[in-house]
Design a protein around this motif. Structure first.
Motif, PDB file in Angstrom:
ATOM      1  N   ASN A   1       0.810  -1.227   0.000  1.00 53.55           N
ATOM      2  CA  ASN A   1       0.000   0.000   0.000  1.00 53.55           C
ATOM      3  C   ASN A   1       0.843   1.278   0.000  1.00 53.55           C
ATOM      4  O   ASN A   1       0.297   2.370   0.062  1.00 53.55           O
ATOM      5  N   ARG A   2       2.177   1.127  -0.046  1.00 53.47           N
ATOM      6  CA  ARG A   2       3.047   2.306  -0.151  1.00 53.47           C
ATOM      7  C   ARG A   2       3.736   2.364  -1.510  1.00 53.47           C
ATOM      8  O   ARG A   2       4.759   3.018  -1.678  1.00 53.47           O
ATOM      9  N   VAL A   3       3.161   1.677  -2.486  1.00 54.25           N
ATOM     10  CA  VAL A   3       3.691   1.703  -3.851  1.00 54.25           C
ATOM     11  C   VAL A   3       3.104   2.907  -4.576  1.00 54.25           C
ATOM     12  O   VAL A   3       1.889   3.092  -4.631  1.00 54.25           O
ATOM     13  N   ALA A   4       3.973   3.722  -5.159  1.00 52.59           N
ATOM     14  CA  ALA A   4       3.529   4.956  -5.818  1.00 52.59           C
ATOM     15  C   ALA A   4       3.539   4.855  -7.334  1.00 52.59           C
ATOM     16  O   ALA A   4       3.134   5.803  -8.013  1.00 52.59           O
ATOM     17  N   GLY A   5       3.996   3.737  -7.871  1.00 52.29           N
ATOM     18  CA  GLY A   5       4.013   3.609  -9.319  1.00 52.29           C
ATOM     19  C   GLY A   5       4.726   2.350  -9.757  1.00 52.29           C
ATOM     20  O   GLY A   5       5.453   1.712  -8.989  1.00 52.29           O
ATOM     21  N   SER A   6       4.512   1.992 -11.027  1.00 51.22           N
ATOM     22  CA  SER A   6       5.178   0.847 -11.628  1.00 51.22           C
ATOM     23  C   SER A   6       5.995   1.341 -12.813  1.00 51.22           C
ATOM     24  O   SER A   6       5.513   2.136 -13.625  1.00 51.22           O
ATOM     25  N   ILE A   7       7.238   0.883 -12.924  1.00 47.61           N
ATOM     26  CA  ILE A   7       8.158   1.373 -13.948  1.00 47.61           C
ATOM     27  C   ILE A   7       8.544   0.249 -14.897  1.00 47.61           C
ATOM     28  O   ILE A   7       8.673  -0.913 -14.494  1.00 47.61           O
ATOM     29  N   ASP A   8       8.722   0.598 -16.161  1.00 45.10           N
ATOM     30  CA  ASP A   8       9.179  -0.366 -17.152  1.00 45.10           C
ATOM     31  C   ASP A   8       9.632   0.396 -18.389  1.00 45.10           C
ATOM     32  O   ASP A   8       9.397   1.608 -18.514  1.00 45.10           O
ATOM     33  N   CYS A   9      10.283  -0.314 -19.314  1.00 48.99           N
ATOM     34  CA  CYS A   9      10.728   0.259 -20.582  1.00 48.99           C
ATOM     35  C   CYS A   9      10.064  -0.461 -21.740  1.00 48.99           C
ATOM     36  O   CYS A   9       9.707  -1.643 -21.639  1.00 48.99           O
ATOM     37  N   SER A  10       9.920   0.242 -22.827  1.00 51.50           N
ATOM     38  CA  SER A  10       9.343  -0.322 -24.047  1.00 51.50           C
ATOM     39  C   SER A  10      10.140   0.189 -25.238  1.00 51.50           C
ATOM     40  O   SER A  10      10.638   1.319 -25.231  1.00 51.50           O
TER      41      SER A  10
ATOM     42  N   PHE B   1      15.517  -5.725 -33.599  1.00 53.03           N
ATOM     43  CA  PHE B   1      15.122  -4.642 -34.492  1.00 53.03           C
ATOM     44  C   PHE B   1      15.646  -3.327 -33.919  1.00 53.03           C
ATOM     45  O   PHE B   1      16.028  -3.247 -32.758  1.00 53.03           O
ATOM     46  N   HIS B   2      15.670  -2.292 -34.749  1.00 55.40           N
ATOM     47  CA  HIS B   2      16.189  -0.984 -34.346  1.00 55.40           C
ATOM     48  C   HIS B   2      15.113  -0.211 -33.593  1.00 55.40           C
ATOM     49  O   HIS B   2      13.948  -0.181 -34.014  1.00 55.40           O
ATOM     50  N   SER B   3      15.511   0.422 -32.505  1.00 55.87           N
ATOM     51  CA  SER B   3      14.513   1.100 -31.676  1.00 55.87           C
ATOM     52  C   SER B   3      15.174   2.153 -30.807  1.00 55.87           C
ATOM     53  O   SER B   3      16.402   2.227 -30.692  1.00 55.87           O
ATOM     54  N   ILE B   4      14.317   2.973 -30.189  1.00 53.81           N
ATOM     55  CA  ILE B   4      14.722   3.832 -29.087  1.00 53.81           C
ATOM     56  C   ILE B   4      13.935   3.402 -27.854  1.00 53.81           C
ATOM     57  O   ILE B   4      12.851   2.823 -27.967  1.00 53.81           O
ATOM     58  N   GLN B   5      14.477   3.681 -26.694  1.00 51.17           N
ATOM     59  CA  GLN B   5      13.878   3.242 -25.437  1.00 51.17           C
ATOM     60  C   GLN B   5      12.871   4.275 -24.908  1.00 51.17           C
ATOM     61  O   GLN B   5      13.140   5.487 -24.920  1.00 51.17           O
ATOM     62  N   LEU B   6      11.736   3.788 -24.451  1.00 49.66           N
ATOM     63  CA  LEU B   6      10.746   4.608 -23.762  1.00 49.66           C
ATOM     64  C   LEU B   6      10.562   4.063 -22.352  1.00 49.66           C
ATOM     65  O   LEU B   6      10.075   2.943 -22.171  1.00 49.66           O
ATOM     66  N   GLN B   7      11.001   4.826 -21.355  1.00 57.23           N
ATOM     67  CA  GLN B   7      10.786   4.460 -19.960  1.00 57.23           C
ATOM     68  C   GLN B   7       9.588   5.218 -19.434  1.00 57.23           C
ATOM     69  O   GLN B   7       9.454   6.427 -19.667  1.00 57.23           O
ATOM     70  N   ALA B   8       8.711   4.523 -18.724  1.00 62.64           N
ATOM     71  CA  ALA B   8       7.511   5.173 -18.205  1.00 62.64           C
ATOM     72  C   ALA B   8       7.185   4.645 -16.815  1.00 62.64           C
ATOM     73  O   ALA B   8       7.481   3.495 -16.477  1.00 62.64           O
ATOM     74  N   ILE B   9       6.580   5.520 -16.016  1.00 63.22           N
ATOM     75  CA  ILE B   9       6.035   5.170 -14.702  1.00 63.22           C
ATOM     76  C   ILE B   9       4.537   5.431 -14.760  1.00 63.22           C
ATOM     77  O   ILE B   9       4.110   6.499 -15.220  1.00 63.22           O
ATOM     78  N   CYS B  10       3.747   4.478 -14.310  1.00 65.17           N
ATOM     79  CA  CYS B  10       2.299   4.669 -14.328  1.00 65.17           C
ATOM     80  C   CYS B  10       1.712   4.335 -12.957  1.00 65.17           C
ATOM     81  O   CYS B  10       2.356   3.693 -12.124  1.00 65.17           O
ATOM     82  N   ASP B  11       0.479   4.768 -12.743  1.00 66.66           N
ATOM     83  CA  ASP B  11      -0.193   4.484 -11.478  1.00 66.66           C
ATOM     84  C   ASP B  11      -0.993   3.183 -11.579  1.00 66.66           C
ATOM     85  O   ASP B  11      -0.865   2.432 -12.556  1.00 66.66           O
ATOM     86  N   HIS B  12      -1.843   2.923 -10.598  1.00 63.07           N
ATOM     87  CA  HIS B  12      -2.564   1.651 -10.538  1.00 63.07           C
ATOM     88  C   HIS B  12      -3.617   1.513 -11.629  1.00 63.07           C
ATOM     89  O   HIS B  12      -4.096   0.415 -11.908  1.00 63.07           O
TER      90      HIS B  12
END
Length: 312
Positions: free
Chosen positions: A167-176, A196-207
């Protein structure tokens, strides 16, 4: 000079003046016709053809989610939020419609041009202009929550995990990985582990899968942990606030400083307690993967084909 020669000269002068006057009149008539034709064409150019299916759907009362990927309420909110700085004659509503249709359909500018019965160059101009307008209001939508919202987010993650321990988690992080066409130089740096060729997208989202922060641009070969260490969230310790943590998969290190990041125990786990922890953490963490999945299937022009963009 004889009288006959003088009369003949005067007649020729009158004929020349008459021809010049006729030529001026003809030129004036032609210019008026061209101006009228230009005005007529200009009026047709900026005239909305409401008989096309895409236009009639957008300005009608039907559901927009199938073709535009947003509800009518969300579309109206986007139209109102955009800063109206354009000087074009199509109107902000139609520009948003063209942009969303292109973004959602993963098709070419030519197909969008035919769908809305607007010039091809106009579609190109609208897409870039609306994209710039969205960047201006980006921080209003993608931002960190307030203290009151944090409590709701923590309760939401605890419910996702099925355990009050989270219950003290403020977000979930991952890359795409965002697929791109390989650049001319250093293209091997953009070749990722998925081949394949790509650029990284890191994002944090809520529940609920709402994005709180995004960091994009590093080459696809860069590991997720290094992307985190180069992001402003880590360097400037922007999130989460003290007493809270974010959660990630096994590709990230477990951290207490400079930010608090919880990750699963590595397999094989040592006992049922670690196994239970991994199970509950995975239930809560997967919301960011679902958020990426919804974003990629909704905005197909960006995420389901290779972008031809400058790597900078």
């Amino acid at each position: 000079m004889s009288h006959f020669s003088i009369v003949k000269s005067n007649n020729e002068a009158r004929r020349r003046r008459r021809r010049a006057l006729l030529n001026k009149t003809a030129v004036a008539v032609i210019l008026q016709q061209q101006e009228a034709r230009y005005v007529d064409l200009r009026g047709q150019y900026c005239q909305l053809n409401d008989k096309t299916p895409a236009v009639s759907l957008f300005f009608g009362d039907g559901d927009l989610k199938k073709d535009f990927r947003l509800s009518r309420e969300s579309v109206n909110a986007l139209v109102e939020a955009l800063v109206d700085e354009h000087i074009h004659g199509w109107g902000r509503e139609l520009e948003v419609a063209v942009f969303l249709y292109w973004l959602a359909s993963a098709t070419s500018y030519r197909v969008v041009s035919e769908a809305f019965d607007v010039p091809l160059s106009t579609v190109h101009m609208i897409v870039h202009r609306v994209a710039k307008g969205i960047l201006q209001i980006y921080t209003k939508a993608v931002c960190f929550p307030s203290e009151a919202e944090l409590e709701v987010i923590g309760a939401g993650f605890a419910q996702l995990a099925g355990s009050p321990a989270l219950n003290r988690v403020a977000g979930s992080i991952d890359c795409s990985h965002i697929r791109i066409k390989p650049p001319g130089e250093y293209k091997e740096d953009y070749y990722n582990r998925k081949l394949f060729h790509s650029i990284q997208l890191q994002a944090i989202c809520d529940h609920k899968g709402r994005f709180l922060n995004a960091f994009v641009g590093l080459p696809g070969s860069v590991h997720d942990a290094r992307v985190l260490r180069w992001s402003s969230v880590y360097v400037q310790q922007l999130y989460p606030p003290p007493g809270w943590c974010i959660i990630g998969d096994g590709g990230y290190p477990c951290l207490a400083t400079p930010i608090c990041l919880m990750t699963p125990f590595r397999e094989p786990v040592q006992g049922p307690v670690q196994a239970r922890y991994n199970k509950h953490l995975s239930k809560a963490r997967c919301v960011v993967e679902r958020a990426f999945g919804m974003m990629k299937t909704r905005w197909r022009s960006i995420f389901l084909k290779a972008l031809e963009v400058k790597k900078t």
